[in-house]
Scaffold this motif. Sequence first.
Motif, PDB file in Angstrom:
ATOM      1  N   GLN A   1     -62.927   2.252 -16.863  1.00  0.00           N
ATOM      2  CA  GLN A   1     -62.584   0.858 -15.960  1.00  0.00           C
ATOM      3  C   GLN A   1     -61.260   0.703 -15.714  1.00  0.00           C
ATOM      4  O   GLN A   1     -60.353   0.897 -16.576  1.00  0.00           O
ATOM      5  CB  GLN A   1     -63.305  -0.545 -16.738  1.00  0.00           C
ATOM      6  CG  GLN A   1     -62.378  -0.511 -18.198  1.00  0.00           C
ATOM      7  CD  GLN A   1     -63.412  -1.446 -18.956  1.00  0.00           C
ATOM      8  OE1 GLN A   1     -64.565  -1.941 -18.493  1.00  0.00           O
ATOM      9  NE2 GLN A   1     -63.118  -2.103 -19.967  1.00  0.00           N
ATOM     10  N   PHE A   2     -61.185  -0.251 -14.535  1.00  0.00           N
ATOM     11  CA  PHE A   2     -59.492  -0.379 -13.964  1.00  0.00           C
ATOM     12  C   PHE A   2     -58.713   0.727 -13.392  1.00  0.00           C
ATOM     13  O   PHE A   2     -57.514   0.518 -13.376  1.00  0.00           O
ATOM     14  CB  PHE A   2     -58.881  -1.419 -15.079  1.00  0.00           C
ATOM     15  CG  PHE A   2     -59.276  -2.609 -15.374  1.00  0.00           C
ATOM     16  CD1 PHE A   2     -59.348  -3.861 -14.416  1.00  0.00           C
ATOM     17  CD2 PHE A   2     -60.306  -2.963 -16.376  1.00  0.00           C
ATOM     18  CE1 PHE A   2     -59.697  -4.937 -14.554  1.00  0.00           C
ATOM     19  CE2 PHE A   2     -60.756  -4.181 -16.669  1.00  0.00           C
ATOM     20  CZ  PHE A   2     -60.519  -5.122 -15.836  1.00  0.00           C
ATOM     21  N   VAL A   3     -59.249   1.864 -13.654  1.00  0.00           N
ATOM     22  CA  VAL A   3     -58.505   3.022 -13.218  1.00  0.00           C
ATOM     23  C   VAL A   3     -58.485   3.088 -11.504  1.00  0.00           C
ATOM     24  O   VAL A   3     -59.456   2.414 -11.111  1.00  0.00           O
ATOM     25  CB  VAL A   3     -59.059   4.354 -13.519  1.00  0.00           C
ATOM     26  CG1 VAL A   3     -58.699   5.580 -13.018  1.00  0.00           C
ATOM     27  CG2 VAL A   3     -58.556   4.679 -15.165  1.00  0.00           C
ATOM     28  N   ARG A   4     -57.330   3.870 -11.157  1.00  0.00           N
ATOM     29  CA  ARG A   4     -57.221   3.852  -9.695  1.00  0.00           C
ATOM     30  C   ARG A   4     -57.081   5.355  -9.295  1.00  0.00           C
ATOM     31  O   ARG A   4     -56.191   6.158 -10.087  1.00  0.00           O
ATOM     32  CB  ARG A   4     -55.944   3.093  -9.254  1.00  0.00           C
ATOM     33  CG  ARG A   4     -55.744   1.663  -9.479  1.00  0.00           C
ATOM     34  CD  ARG A   4     -54.559   1.183  -9.006  1.00  0.00           C
ATOM     35  NE  ARG A   4     -53.436   1.655  -9.360  1.00  0.00           N
ATOM     36  CZ  ARG A   4     -52.222   1.726  -8.874  1.00  0.00           C
ATOM     37  NH1 ARG A   4     -51.951   1.338  -7.721  1.00  0.00           N
ATOM     38  NH2 ARG A   4     -51.111   2.309  -9.499  1.00  0.00           N
ATOM     39  N   ILE A   5     -57.969   5.691  -8.330  1.00  0.00           N
ATOM     40  CA  ILE A   5     -57.893   7.162  -7.917  1.00  0.00           C
ATOM     41  C   ILE A   5     -57.142   7.200  -6.562  1.00  0.00           C
ATOM     42  O   ILE A   5     -57.454   6.421  -5.549  1.00  0.00           O
ATOM     43  CB  ILE A   5     -59.241   7.737  -7.873  1.00  0.00           C
ATOM     44  CG1 ILE A   5     -60.169   7.474  -9.250  1.00  0.00           C
ATOM     45  CG2 ILE A   5     -59.201   9.173  -7.487  1.00  0.00           C
ATOM     46  CD1 ILE A   5     -59.543   8.070 -10.317  1.00  0.00           C
ATOM     47  N   GLY A   6     -55.912   7.903  -6.439  1.00  0.00           N
ATOM     48  CA  GLY A   6     -55.065   7.798  -5.428  1.00  0.00           C
ATOM     49  C   GLY A   6     -55.514   8.551  -4.076  1.00  0.00           C
ATOM     50  O   GLY A   6     -56.498   9.263  -4.321  1.00  0.00           O
ATOM     51  N   LYS A   7     -54.930   8.124  -3.184  1.00  0.00           N
ATOM     52  CA  LYS A   7     -55.484   8.763  -1.640  1.00  0.00           C
ATOM     53  C   LYS A   7     -55.176  10.193  -1.739  1.00  0.00           C
ATOM     54  O   LYS A   7     -54.109  10.893  -2.205  1.00  0.00           O
ATOM     55  CB  LYS A   7     -54.550   8.276  -0.789  1.00  0.00           C
ATOM     56  CG  LYS A   7     -54.669   8.485   0.826  1.00  0.00           C
ATOM     57  CD  LYS A   7     -53.788   7.872   1.662  1.00  0.00           C
ATOM     58  CE  LYS A   7     -54.013   8.006   3.193  1.00  0.00           C
ATOM     59  NZ  LYS A   7     -53.046   7.333   4.109  1.00  0.00           N
ATOM     60  N   MET A   8     -56.181  10.939  -1.090  1.00  0.00           N
ATOM     61  CA  MET A   8     -56.152  12.456  -1.012  1.00  0.00           C
ATOM     62  C   MET A   8     -56.067  13.199  -2.294  1.00  0.00           C
ATOM     63  O   MET A   8     -55.889  14.436  -2.281  1.00  0.00           O
ATOM     64  CB  MET A   8     -55.280  12.875  -0.090  1.00  0.00           C
ATOM     65  CG  MET A   8     -55.326  12.304   1.394  1.00  0.00           C
ATOM     66  SD  MET A   8     -54.125  13.147   2.600  1.00  0.00           S
ATOM     67  CE  MET A   8     -54.064  11.731   3.782  1.00  0.00           C
ATOM     68  N   SER A   9     -56.285  12.597  -3.452  1.00  0.00           N
ATOM     69  CA  SER A   9     -56.421  13.180  -4.723  1.00  0.00           C
ATOM     70  C   SER A   9     -57.792  13.797  -4.739  1.00  0.00           C
ATOM     71  O   SER A   9     -58.624  13.673  -4.266  1.00  0.00           O
ATOM     72  CB  SER A   9     -56.055  12.515  -5.816  1.00  0.00           C
ATOM     73  OG  SER A   9     -57.003  11.370  -6.037  1.00  0.00           O
TER      74      SER A   9
END
Length: 265
Positions: free
Chosen positions: A164-172
């Motif tokens: 929870q609350f994790v961010r997955i970055g663009k084009m990763s």
Amino acid sequence: MNNNVVRLNNIHETAVIEAGAEIAKDVEIGPYAVIGENVKIDSGTEIGAHAVIKGWTKIGNNNKIFNGASIGQEPQDLKFKGEESYLEIGDGNKIREFTTIHRGTEAGGGITRIGNDNLIMAYCHVAHDCQLGNNIIMSNAANLAGHVIVEDSAVIAGLTGIHQFVRIGKMSMVGAGSKVVKDVPPYVLVDGHPASVSGINVVGLRRNGVEPELRRKIKRAYKILYRSNLNMSQAIEKMDQELDSSPMVEHFLRFLRNAQRGICR
């Protein structure tokens, strides 16, 4: 075609459509699907057999929701007390068999959002208050806990769990079977249990049409962050000084500055 099967406005005779649902005329709804009273479905969308769509859920144009999907149900949050909360799904998404997508909670802003042109494969879970961008791929049985943010064109491989609350970055890209407990910066590959960084997502950058010169800048940024023995603030300062400005580099830096959970290393 079986002449005994009756279809009215592309809705199978066995489907249950509750009074109050707003459904565009050309929406197709398969056998035994259930559509709740507060659901709105726009033009060109197809709903498969036995799918259940409930709650205050808005679904855009030209989506395809496969059989057995459960969309817009109450969040799995012990703090939830039945309040009105929302799910918004954009256009052109494919949501495969037995996927579950839940509405938001009051504490998380009250809404779960999914953008456009995403592929969410079978048995995936998108929990309450998640925010998904566009052109994302979630492979089979990938699971997002509450409040996760997934940026555009990210790929999350199968059997992966995102805290929870994790961010997955663009084009990763997140490798299969990973346990992700910290933010995944844009443009990188992570893998493992817990997930750690293994390099730049070169294939993903190429597939998204990133020019060689920009790829070189991203590679330089990656080396400063992961290979220079600098802490986060020092690495950000060095990138600010040494890298020419571009939208992709600026996004990378902005993501790092806002990494409240820390980043995968």
